[in-house]
Write a protein that holds these residues in place. Structure first.
Motif, PDB file in Angstrom:
ATOM      1  N   LEU A  20      37.733  21.365  13.669  1.00 48.39           N
ATOM      2  CA  LEU A  20      36.957  20.187  13.305  1.00 48.39           C
ATOM      3  C   LEU A  20      35.800  20.098  14.294  1.00 48.39           C
ATOM      4  O   LEU A  20      36.006  19.855  15.483  1.00 48.39           O
ATOM      5  N   LEU A  21      34.614  20.350  13.790  1.00 45.15           N
ATOM      6  CA  LEU A  21      33.425  20.395  14.623  1.00 45.15           C
ATOM      7  C   LEU A  21      32.473  19.286  14.210  1.00 45.15           C
ATOM      8  O   LEU A  21      32.471  18.841  13.064  1.00 45.15           O
ATOM      9  N   GLY A  22      31.637  18.887  15.138  1.00 47.07           N
ATOM     10  CA  GLY A  22      30.635  17.879  14.829  1.00 47.07           C
ATOM     11  C   GLY A  22      30.033  17.343  16.102  1.00 47.07           C
ATOM     12  O   GLY A  22      30.553  17.532  17.197  1.00 47.07           O
ATOM     13  N   ALA A  23      28.923  16.686  15.925  1.00 52.83           N
ATOM     14  CA  ALA A  23      28.226  16.080  17.055  1.00 52.83           C
ATOM     15  C   ALA A  23      29.002  14.862  17.543  1.00 52.83           C
ATOM     16  O   ALA A  23      29.972  14.425  16.920  1.00 52.83           O
ATOM     17  N   GLU A  24      28.556  14.326  18.650  1.00 52.97           N
ATOM     18  CA  GLU A  24      29.175  13.132  19.223  1.00 52.97           C
ATOM     19  C   GLU A  24      29.187  11.995  18.207  1.00 52.97           C
ATOM     20  O   GLU A  24      28.275  11.875  17.381  1.00 52.97           O
ATOM     21  N   SER A  25      30.226  11.197  18.248  1.00 53.33           N
ATOM     22  CA  SER A  25      30.340   9.996  17.420  1.00 53.33           C
ATOM     23  C   SER A  25      30.222  10.297  15.925  1.00 53.33           C
ATOM     24  O   SER A  25      29.637   9.539  15.172  1.00 53.33           O
ATOM     25  N   SER A  26      30.822  11.434  15.508  1.00 48.39           N
ATOM     26  CA  SER A  26      30.802  11.763  14.082  1.00 48.39           C
ATOM     27  C   SER A  26      32.192  11.708  13.458  1.00 48.39           C
ATOM     28  O   SER A  26      32.357  12.068  12.298  1.00 48.39           O
ATOM     29  N   ASP A 128      27.113  10.672   9.666  1.00 49.77           N
ATOM     30  CA  ASP A 128      26.673   9.667   8.695  1.00 49.77           C
ATOM     31  C   ASP A 128      27.296   8.288   8.907  1.00 49.77           C
ATOM     32  O   ASP A 128      27.142   7.407   8.085  1.00 49.77           O
ATOM     33  N   SER A 129      27.990   8.119  10.017  1.00 54.18           N
ATOM     34  CA  SER A 129      28.517   6.799  10.367  1.00 54.18           C
ATOM     35  C   SER A 129      27.626   6.224  11.470  1.00 54.18           C
ATOM     36  O   SER A 129      26.887   6.965  12.117  1.00 54.18           O
ATOM     37  N   PRO A 130      27.697   4.931  11.708  1.00 56.08           N
ATOM     38  CA  PRO A 130      26.868   4.362  12.780  1.00 56.08           C
ATOM     39  C   PRO A 130      27.205   5.009  14.129  1.00 56.08           C
ATOM     40  O   PRO A 130      28.377   5.210  14.452  1.00 56.08           O
ATOM     41  N   GLU A 166      31.649  14.364   4.563  1.00 59.67           N
ATOM     42  CA  GLU A 166      30.820  13.168   4.622  1.00 59.67           C
ATOM     43  C   GLU A 166      31.629  11.954   4.193  1.00 59.67           C
ATOM     44  O   GLU A 166      32.708  12.089   3.627  1.00 59.67           O
ATOM     45  N   GLY A 167      31.090  10.790   4.453  1.00 54.73           N
ATOM     46  CA  GLY A 167      31.706   9.558   3.988  1.00 54.73           C
ATOM     47  C   GLY A 167      32.700   8.980   4.972  1.00 54.73           C
ATOM     48  O   GLY A 167      32.810   9.424   6.116  1.00 54.73           O
ATOM     49  N   ASP A 168      33.444   7.981   4.485  1.00 55.83           N
ATOM     50  CA  ASP A 168      34.407   7.306   5.349  1.00 55.83           C
ATOM     51  C   ASP A 168      35.659   8.160   5.523  1.00 55.83           C
ATOM     52  O   ASP A 168      35.814   9.209   4.890  1.00 55.83           O
ATOM     53  N   LEU A 169      36.559   7.703   6.381  1.00 54.57           N
ATOM     54  CA  LEU A 169      37.752   8.474   6.719  1.00 54.57           C
ATOM     55  C   LEU A 169      38.613   8.811   5.497  1.00 54.57           C
ATOM     56  O   LEU A 169      38.978   9.980   5.323  1.00 54.57           O
ATOM     57  N   PRO A 170      38.955   7.851   4.646  1.00 54.54           N
ATOM     58  CA  PRO A 170      39.781   8.216   3.487  1.00 54.54           C
ATOM     59  C   PRO A 170      39.119   9.280   2.600  1.00 54.54           C
ATOM     60  O   PRO A 170      39.792  10.182   2.085  1.00 54.54           O
ATOM     61  N   ARG A 172      36.977  11.594   3.583  1.00 55.44           N
ATOM     62  CA  ARG A 172      37.039  12.872   4.301  1.00 55.44           C
ATOM     63  C   ARG A 172      38.432  13.496   4.179  1.00 55.44           C
ATOM     64  O   ARG A 172      38.558  14.708   3.983  1.00 55.44           O
ATOM     65  N   VAL A 173      39.466  12.691   4.302  1.00 58.46           N
ATOM     66  CA  VAL A 173      40.831  13.210   4.156  1.00 58.46           C
ATOM     67  C   VAL A 173      41.016  13.781   2.755  1.00 58.46           C
ATOM     68  O   VAL A 173      41.595  14.863   2.585  1.00 58.46           O
ATOM     69  N   ARG A 174      40.512  13.099   1.734  1.00 61.09           N
ATOM     70  CA  ARG A 174      40.618  13.609   0.361  1.00 61.09           C
ATOM     71  C   ARG A 174      39.844  14.916   0.190  1.00 61.09           C
ATOM     72  O   ARG A 174      40.303  15.825  -0.511  1.00 61.09           O
ATOM     73  N   GLN A 175      38.674  15.024   0.846  1.00 61.66           N
ATOM     74  CA  GLN A 175      37.905  16.270   0.766  1.00 61.66           C
ATOM     75  C   GLN A 175      38.703  17.437   1.351  1.00 61.66           C
ATOM     76  O   GLN A 175      38.741  18.525   0.782  1.00 61.66           O
ATOM     77  N   VAL A 176      39.347  17.187   2.486  1.00 61.36           N
ATOM     78  CA  VAL A 176      40.155  18.230   3.127  1.00 61.36           C
ATOM     79  C   VAL A 176      41.357  18.572   2.250  1.00 61.36           C
ATOM     80  O   VAL A 176      41.671  19.741   2.022  1.00 61.36           O
ATOM     81  N   GLU A 177      42.027  17.555   1.747  1.00 56.28           N
ATOM     82  CA  GLU A 177      43.211  17.775   0.916  1.00 56.28           C
ATOM     83  C   GLU A 177      42.883  18.596  -0.329  1.00 56.28           C
ATOM     84  O   GLU A 177      43.679  19.422  -0.771  1.00 56.28           O
TER      85      GLU A 177
END
Length: 183
Positions: A20-26, A128-130, A166-170, A172-177
Protein backbone atom coordinates in the motif's frame (compact mmCIF):
# COMPACT_ATOMS: atom_id res chain seq x y z
CA UNK A 1 -5.41 -22.69 11.36
CA UNK A 2 -4.75 -19.08 10.62
CA UNK A 3 -3.33 -16.56 13.06
CA UNK A 4 -6.86 -15.24 13.49
CA UNK A 5 -7.99 -18.68 14.71
CA UNK A 6 -10.18 -19.63 11.74
CA UNK A 7 -9.35 -22.46 9.36
CA UNK A 8 -7.29 -21.20 6.47
CA UNK A 9 -9.27 -21.70 3.25
CA UNK A 10 -6.01 -21.89 1.27
CA UNK A 11 -3.70 -24.11 3.34
CA UNK A 12 -0.24 -24.45 1.90
CA UNK A 13 -0.54 -21.45 -0.39
CA UNK A 14 2.04 -18.74 0.16
CA UNK A 15 0.94 -15.50 1.73
CA UNK A 16 0.62 -12.70 -0.80
CA UNK A 17 2.26 -9.47 0.23
CA UNK A 18 0.22 -6.43 -0.71
CA UNK A 19 2.00 -3.07 -0.96
CA UNK A 20 0.00 0.00 0.00
CA UNK A 21 1.80 3.06 -1.30
CA UNK A 22 0.90 6.71 -1.34
CA UNK A 23 1.90 10.17 -0.34
CA UNK A 24 1.49 11.54 3.16
CA UNK A 25 -2.06 11.85 4.47
CA UNK A 26 -3.55 9.69 1.71
CA UNK A 27 -5.02 6.99 3.95
CA UNK A 28 -2.48 4.15 3.69
CA UNK A 29 -2.44 3.25 7.38
CA UNK A 30 -6.20 3.44 7.78
CA UNK A 31 -6.67 1.30 4.68
CA UNK A 32 -4.05 -1.28 5.72
CA UNK A 33 -5.70 -1.73 9.10
CA UNK A 34 -9.18 -1.96 7.55
CA UNK A 35 -8.08 -4.51 4.96
CA UNK A 36 -6.37 -6.65 7.57
CA UNK A 37 -9.59 -6.69 9.62
CA UNK A 38 -11.68 -7.37 6.51
CA UNK A 39 -9.50 -10.34 5.48
CA UNK A 40 -8.91 -11.50 9.08
CA UNK A 41 -5.16 -11.23 8.78
CA UNK A 42 -2.35 -8.97 9.98
CA UNK A 43 -0.81 -5.82 8.60
CA UNK A 44 2.60 -4.20 8.83
CA UNK A 45 2.38 -0.66 10.21
CA UNK A 46 4.66 2.00 8.78
CA UNK A 47 7.86 1.95 10.83
CA UNK A 48 8.60 5.58 9.93
CA UNK A 49 5.72 6.71 12.15
CA UNK A 50 7.23 4.84 15.11
CA UNK A 51 10.69 6.19 14.29
CA UNK A 52 9.44 9.80 14.31
CA UNK A 53 7.54 9.27 17.56
CA UNK A 54 10.47 7.53 19.27
CA UNK A 55 13.16 9.98 18.13
CA UNK A 56 10.93 13.11 18.23
CA UNK A 57 12.33 14.18 14.87
CA UNK A 58 12.11 13.49 11.18
CA UNK A 59 14.74 11.11 9.81
CA UNK A 60 18.12 12.22 8.57
CA UNK A 61 19.37 10.94 5.25
CA UNK A 62 21.51 8.37 7.09
CA UNK A 63 18.35 6.99 8.76
CA UNK A 64 16.63 6.10 5.49
CA UNK A 65 18.29 2.73 4.87
CA UNK A 66 17.83 1.49 8.46
CA UNK A 67 14.17 2.57 8.33
CA UNK A 68 13.58 0.61 5.11
CA UNK A 69 15.49 -2.39 6.46
CA UNK A 70 13.39 -2.38 9.63
CA UNK A 71 10.19 -2.12 7.57
CA UNK A 72 11.18 -5.24 5.60
CA UNK A 73 12.23 -7.11 8.74
CA UNK A 74 8.81 -6.44 10.22
CA UNK A 75 7.17 -7.72 7.04
CA UNK A 76 9.19 -10.92 7.32
CA UNK A 77 8.32 -11.30 11.00
CA UNK A 78 4.58 -10.88 10.42
CA UNK A 79 4.39 -13.01 7.25
CA UNK A 80 4.24 -16.15 9.38
CA UNK A 81 1.16 -14.82 11.19
CA UNK A 82 -0.65 -13.73 8.02
CA UNK A 83 -3.60 -15.52 6.52
CA UNK A 84 -3.74 -15.31 2.73
CA UNK A 85 -2.58 -11.67 2.56
CA UNK A 86 -0.07 -9.48 4.39
CA UNK A 87 -0.97 -5.81 4.00
CA UNK A 88 2.17 -3.67 4.04
CA UNK A 89 1.72 0.00 4.93
CA UNK A 90 4.54 1.28 2.73
CA UNK A 91 7.68 -0.32 1.29
CA UNK A 92 11.30 0.68 0.66
CA UNK A 93 10.11 2.19 -2.63
CA UNK A 94 8.44 5.01 -0.68
CA UNK A 95 11.50 5.47 1.53
CA UNK A 96 13.66 5.81 -1.59
CA UNK A 97 11.18 8.20 -3.16
CA UNK A 98 11.26 10.45 -0.10
CA UNK A 99 15.07 10.32 -0.18
CA UNK A 100 14.95 11.65 -3.73
CA UNK A 101 12.41 14.28 -2.69
CA UNK A 102 14.39 15.62 0.28
CA UNK A 103 18.06 14.89 -0.52
CA UNK A 104 18.07 14.52 -4.29
CA UNK A 105 19.59 11.03 -4.15
CA UNK A 106 19.13 7.51 -2.81
CA UNK A 107 21.72 5.67 -0.74
CA UNK A 108 23.01 2.62 -2.73
CA UNK A 109 21.94 0.19 0.02
CA UNK A 110 18.44 1.67 0.04
CA UNK A 111 18.34 1.53 -3.76
CA UNK A 112 19.04 -2.23 -3.59
CA UNK A 113 16.16 -2.73 -1.15
CA UNK A 114 13.90 -0.54 -3.28
CA UNK A 115 14.72 -2.53 -6.44
CA UNK A 116 13.37 -5.72 -4.82
CA UNK A 117 9.76 -4.48 -4.99
CA UNK A 118 8.40 -8.04 -4.80
CA UNK A 119 4.72 -7.74 -3.96
CA UNK A 120 1.79 -9.68 -5.36
CA UNK A 121 -0.24 -6.46 -5.55
CA UNK A 122 0.61 -2.77 -5.45
CA UNK A 123 -2.12 -0.34 -4.52
CA UNK A 124 -1.66 3.43 -4.56
CA UNK A 125 -3.87 5.58 -2.36
CA UNK A 126 -4.98 8.71 -4.17
CA UNK A 127 -4.43 12.02 -2.40
CA UNK A 128 -8.14 12.81 -2.72
CA UNK A 129 -9.04 13.29 0.94
CA UNK A 130 -8.44 16.53 2.84
CA UNK A 131 -4.79 16.94 3.81
CA UNK A 132 -4.29 16.87 7.57
CA UNK A 133 -1.15 17.90 9.45
CA UNK A 134 0.32 15.18 11.65
CA UNK A 135 3.08 16.67 13.73
CA UNK A 136 6.53 16.11 12.29
CA UNK A 137 5.58 13.61 9.60
CA UNK A 138 3.45 15.63 7.23
CA UNK A 139 4.60 18.69 5.38
CA UNK A 140 1.95 20.19 3.08
CA UNK A 141 -0.68 19.57 0.42
CA UNK A 142 1.83 20.67 -2.22
CA UNK A 143 4.38 18.06 -1.11
CA UNK A 144 1.65 15.41 -0.98
CA UNK A 145 0.68 16.11 -4.60
CA UNK A 146 4.33 16.18 -5.73
CA UNK A 147 5.11 12.87 -3.99
CA UNK A 148 2.02 11.28 -5.55
CA UNK A 149 3.16 12.43 -8.99
CA UNK A 150 6.67 11.09 -8.37
CA UNK A 151 5.28 7.76 -7.13
CA UNK A 152 3.09 7.19 -10.18
CA UNK A 153 5.95 8.19 -12.51
CA UNK A 154 8.31 5.79 -10.71
CA UNK A 155 5.88 2.86 -10.90
CA UNK A 156 5.27 3.47 -14.61
CA UNK A 157 8.99 3.89 -15.38
CA UNK A 158 9.81 0.64 -13.56
CA UNK A 159 6.94 -1.27 -15.11
CA UNK A 160 5.37 -2.06 -11.75
CA UNK A 161 1.64 -2.67 -12.20
CA UNK A 162 -0.50 -0.81 -9.69
CA UNK A 163 -4.11 0.03 -8.96
CA UNK A 164 -5.06 3.56 -7.94
CA UNK A 165 -7.54 3.54 -5.07
CA UNK A 166 -9.79 6.57 -4.82
CA UNK A 167 -12.71 7.65 -2.69
CA UNK A 168 -13.62 7.03 0.91
CA UNK A 169 -12.49 4.05 2.98
CA UNK A 170 -15.47 1.75 2.30
CA UNK A 171 -15.14 2.38 -1.44
CA UNK A 172 -11.40 1.65 -1.35
CA UNK A 173 -12.02 -1.62 0.51
CA UNK A 174 -14.59 -2.61 -2.15
CA UNK A 175 -12.09 -1.76 -4.91
CA UNK A 176 -9.51 -4.04 -3.31
CA UNK A 177 -12.04 -6.80 -2.68
CA UNK A 178 -13.05 -6.75 -6.35
CA UNK A 179 -9.45 -7.69 -7.18
CA UNK A 180 -8.42 -9.90 -4.26
CA UNK A 181 -11.74 -11.68 -3.84
CA UNK A 182 -13.97 -12.26 -0.87
CA UNK A 183 -12.42 -12.78 2.56
Amino acid sequence: MSAAGAPDPNPGLPVQRVALLGAESSGKSTLAEALAAHYKTVWVPEYLREFVDTHARVPFESDQYPIARTQLAREDALAGQARRFLFCDTTPLMTALYSRQYWGRVDPQLARLDSRHDYAWTFVTAPDSPWEPDGLQRESEEVRQEVHRMLVETLVARGIPYVLLEGDLPYRVRQVEALLGQP
